[in-house]
Design a protein around this motif. Structure first.
Motif, PDB file in Angstrom:
ATOM      1  N   ASN A 411       0.820  -1.209   0.000  1.00  0.00           N
ATOM      2  CA  ASN A 411       0.000   0.000   0.000  1.00  0.00           C
ATOM      3  C   ASN A 411       0.852   1.257   0.000  1.00  0.00           C
ATOM      4  OD1 ASN A 411      -2.378  -1.463  -0.012  1.00  0.00           O
ATOM      5  ND2 ASN A 411      -2.673  -1.353   2.197  1.00  0.00           N
ATOM      6  N   GLN A 412       1.917   1.258   0.807  1.00  0.00           N
ATOM      7  CA  GLN A 412       2.777   2.436   0.884  1.00  0.00           C
ATOM      8  C   GLN A 412       3.476   2.689  -0.449  1.00  0.00           C
ATOM      9  OE1 GLN A 412       2.760   4.513   3.204  1.00  0.00           O
ATOM     10  NE2 GLN A 412       4.735   5.491   3.546  1.00  0.00           N
ATOM     11  N   ALA A 413       3.963   1.620  -1.086  1.00  0.00           N
ATOM     12  CA  ALA A 413       4.612   1.794  -2.386  1.00  0.00           C
ATOM     13  C   ALA A 413       3.623   2.323  -3.426  1.00  0.00           C
ATOM     14  CB  ALA A 413       5.210   0.465  -2.845  1.00  0.00           C
ATOM     15  N   THR A 414       2.387   1.865  -3.355  1.00  0.00           N
ATOM     16  CA  THR A 414       1.368   2.345  -4.287  1.00  0.00           C
ATOM     17  C   THR A 414       1.132   3.839  -4.098  1.00  0.00           C
ATOM     18  OG1 THR A 414       0.290   0.174  -4.237  1.00  0.00           O
ATOM     19  CG2 THR A 414      -1.004   2.025  -5.072  1.00  0.00           C
ATOM     20  N   VAL A 415       1.040   4.277  -2.854  1.00  0.00           N
ATOM     21  CA  VAL A 415       0.880   5.703  -2.567  1.00  0.00           C
ATOM     22  C   VAL A 415       2.051   6.495  -3.139  1.00  0.00           C
ATOM     23  CG1 VAL A 415       0.856   7.419  -0.716  1.00  0.00           C
ATOM     24  CG2 VAL A 415      -0.556   5.368  -0.525  1.00  0.00           C
ATOM     25  N   ARG A 416       3.257   6.005  -2.946  1.00  0.00           N
ATOM     26  CA  ARG A 416       4.441   6.723  -3.412  1.00  0.00           C
ATOM     27  C   ARG A 416       4.450   6.872  -4.930  1.00  0.00           C
ATOM     28  NH1 ARG A 416       4.247   8.657   0.827  1.00  0.00           N
ATOM     29  NH2 ARG A 416       5.508   8.068   2.636  1.00  0.00           N
ATOM     30  N   VAL A 417       4.008   5.864  -5.658  1.00  0.00           N
ATOM     31  CA  VAL A 417       3.972   5.983  -7.121  1.00  0.00           C
ATOM     32  C   VAL A 417       2.951   7.038  -7.538  1.00  0.00           C
ATOM     33  CG1 VAL A 417       3.456   4.789  -9.289  1.00  0.00           C
ATOM     34  CG2 VAL A 417       4.788   3.635  -7.516  1.00  0.00           C
ATOM     35  N   TYR A 418       1.784   7.029  -6.911  1.00  0.00           N
ATOM     36  CA  TYR A 418       0.800   8.064  -7.211  1.00  0.00           C
ATOM     37  C   TYR A 418       1.367   9.455  -6.945  1.00  0.00           C
ATOM     38  CZ  TYR A 418      -3.332   5.160  -8.145  1.00  0.00           C
ATOM     39  OH  TYR A 418      -4.241   4.301  -8.702  1.00  0.00           O
ATOM     40  N   GLU A 419       2.143   9.585  -5.868  1.00  0.00           N
ATOM     41  CA  GLU A 419       2.750  10.885  -5.559  1.00  0.00           C
ATOM     42  C   GLU A 419       3.773  11.270  -6.620  1.00  0.00           C
ATOM     43  OE1 GLU A 419       2.424  10.718  -0.657  1.00  0.00           O
ATOM     44  OE2 GLU A 419       4.308  10.210  -1.657  1.00  0.00           O
ATOM     45  N   MET A 420       4.598  10.321  -7.045  1.00  0.00           N
ATOM     46  CA  MET A 420       5.606  10.641  -8.054  1.00  0.00           C
ATOM     47  C   MET A 420       4.978  10.958  -9.407  1.00  0.00           C
ATOM     48  SD  MET A 420       8.892   8.182  -7.204  1.00  0.00           S
ATOM     49  CE  MET A 420       8.049   6.700  -6.620  1.00  0.00           C
ATOM     50  N   LEU A 421       3.785  10.421  -9.647  1.00  0.00           N
ATOM     51  CA  LEU A 421       3.057  10.758 -10.871  1.00  0.00           C
ATOM     52  C   LEU A 421       2.379  12.123 -10.781  1.00  0.00           C
ATOM     53  CD1 LEU A 421       1.352   7.322 -11.611  1.00  0.00           C
ATOM     54  CD2 LEU A 421       3.137   8.409 -12.993  1.00  0.00           C
ATOM     55  N   GLY A 422       2.366  12.713  -9.577  1.00  0.00           N
ATOM     56  CA  GLY A 422       1.706  14.000  -9.396  1.00  0.00           C
ATOM     57  C   GLY A 422       0.226  13.906  -9.184  1.00  0.00           C
ATOM     58  N   GLN A 423      -0.288  12.703  -8.903  1.00  0.00           N
ATOM     59  CA  GLN A 423      -1.723  12.502  -8.745  1.00  0.00           C
ATOM     60  C   GLN A 423      -2.155  12.527  -7.274  1.00  0.00           C
ATOM     61  OE1 GLN A 423      -2.938   9.008 -10.930  1.00  0.00           O
ATOM     62  NE2 GLN A 423      -1.706   9.574 -12.716  1.00  0.00           N
ATOM     63  N   LEU A 424      -1.182  12.522  -6.374  1.00  0.00           N
ATOM     64  CA  LEU A 424      -1.448  12.653  -4.940  1.00  0.00           C
ATOM     65  C   LEU A 424      -0.444  13.619  -4.339  1.00  0.00           C
ATOM     66  CD1 LEU A 424      -2.105   9.092  -3.404  1.00  0.00           C
ATOM     67  CD2 LEU A 424      -3.691  11.020  -3.456  1.00  0.00           C
TER      68      LEU A 424
END
Length: 428
Positions: A411-424
């Motif tokens: 879950n944490q890795a998923t959040v981090r990818v969304y953040e790096m994509l600029g979506q979170l």
């Protein structure tokens, strides 16, 4: 045509033979009492360095049972930062059970063979950095059926150990996916081929007293030869905590060697097929995003239950498995996003295969790899469901981190990818 102002994605590769001297205790089986007596095939450290602008990521694959302990990893990280300008680091083991014992800590200091291996890795990384050049990338997928789920749930709800499966009886969950990442020079010459799959390298069992990379070593050699020995081939181990090869633990040794070769060849054939069909291209977005963080977890067992469990496994288990009972475990997680197209996440231990499947489903980019045995070792990471049923790796002292740790990491890795994509946003 590249966009003006966009940095090239560059890559460099190198490898070193890190086979230790014979006579060392071997890692992987409590039943194996004798030290190494020979070498079936050498153990390698393979290094891929990726550079985009001012960021450098080193991905290091080791033909070892687990990665080095925290002290050695810190030493390596510091040396690579100072000497090679490495910003981010992933050190991942293939998980062969025919390598030397590696412990989290050594009472007598780091053994000479490990110190030599660390120095060799630094030298290889320096070579890779000096060879950095613009690359074209491509990703392809295949399927290989070489393994089964080794925890079989019976109709009455009990779990049995399902070590070998020569009849190739279907089991679940299993992930046959083979992911191939191919890197070519700009003129089309293959530079590196990375093959990702989830299966325990345990065709060779405790009767083997020789160093070997097990079936991944066969696959790597086969793939490299198929491409005229031009690229360096990497085997990246996935979430294989509950996956055994069909032909695990079937002595005598002569038979195991033949079955190791069969397993490696079947996987190698699929890697070659996929890699040959991959169309590499210059990626428009070449950014390298990376987060490195630590998640904290409680121990799974009460101290009295832990001591009883360790005693039941015996001294040999404690010697090579090196479990730790701490009030709080600091578990590292590295999440990487390359070109907003390829995502990597690490788990420092033996994750069950369902995590690989869930990461692929949850990750917001299509191409996503879970790397097990990476950047540390904290035993098994079973799913909550597997922990409820029990069995080797799902319960007992091999799984000493609290239940639910694997789910939190994914879950944490998923959040981090969304953040790096600029979506979170981390804090809106």
């Amino acid at each position: 045509m590249r966009r003006r102002g966009v940095a090239d994605l560059k890559a460099g590769v190198a490898e070193r033979d890190i086979t230790p001297p014979i006579g060392l205790p071997m890692w992987g089986y409590a039943a194996r009492k004798e030290p190494a007596q020979g070498v079936l095939d050498p153990l390698y450290a393979r290094v891929l360095v990726l550079e985009s602008g001012l960021r450098r990521l080193a991905l290091i694959s080791l033909d070892l049972g687990r990665t080095f302990g925290a002290t050695s990893l810190a030493q390596l990280r510091g040396a690579l930062r100072t000497r090679c300008g490495i910003n981010y680091l992933i050190v991942a083991a293939t998980h062969t059970h025919s390598g030397p014992v590696i412990q989290e800590e050594y009472t007598g200091g780091t053994p000479p063979w490990e110190q030599t291996a660390l120095e060799q890795i630094v030298q290889a990384t320096d070579t890779a950095v000096k060879g950095l050049q613009p690359v074209r990338l491509g990703i392809g997928y295949g399927r290989a059926f070489i393994g089964h789920n080794r925890l079989r749930i019976e109709p009455d709800g009990t779990v049995i150990w399902f070590s070998s499966n020569p009849q190739r009886i279907p089991t679940a969950p299993v992930d046959p996916t083979v992911t191939v990442l191919r890197l070519d020079t700009y003129d089309g010459e293959p530079l590196a081929i990375l093959a990702h799959h989830a299966c325990h390298p345990v065709v060779l069992d405790a009767v083997n007293l020789n160093y070997s990379a097990d079936f991944p070593g066969v696959t790597v050699r086969m793939v490299r030869e198929a491409f005229d020995n031009k690229p360096i081939c990497f085997f990246l181990q996935g979430a294989t905590g509950d996956i055994n090869p069909y032909y695990a633990h079937l002595p005598p040794l002569e038979n195991e060697i033949k079955l190791r070769d069969w397993t490696g060849l079947r996987l190698g054939e699929e890697v070659i097929r996929v890699a040959s069909g991959v169309r590499t291209e210059i990626w428009e977005d070449t950014t390298i995003g990376c987060t490195e963080e630590v998640l904290r977890f409680r121990p799974r067992y009460r101290p009295s239950a832990w001591r009883a469990a360790i005693k039941s496994f015996g001294e040999e288990f404690a010697r090579w498995f090196n479990p730790r009972m701490e009030q709080e475990s600091r578990v590292p997680l590295t999440t990487v996003l390359i070109g907003k197209r390829l995502a990597l996440m690490t788990i420092p231990g033996e994750p069950f295969v369902a995590f690989q499947q869930s990461w692929r489903e949850c990750c917001p980019v299509r191409d996503s790899l879970l790397l097990g045995y990476a950047n540390g070792y904290f035993g098994y990471f079973p799913t909550i469901r597997a922990a409820a049923y029990g069995g080797y790796g799902a319960s007992g002292p091999t799984a000493w981190i609290e239940v639910g740790a694997g789910e939190r990491l994914v879950n944490q890795a998923t959040v981090r990818v969304y953040e790096m994509l600029g979506q979170l946003q981390r804090r809106p």
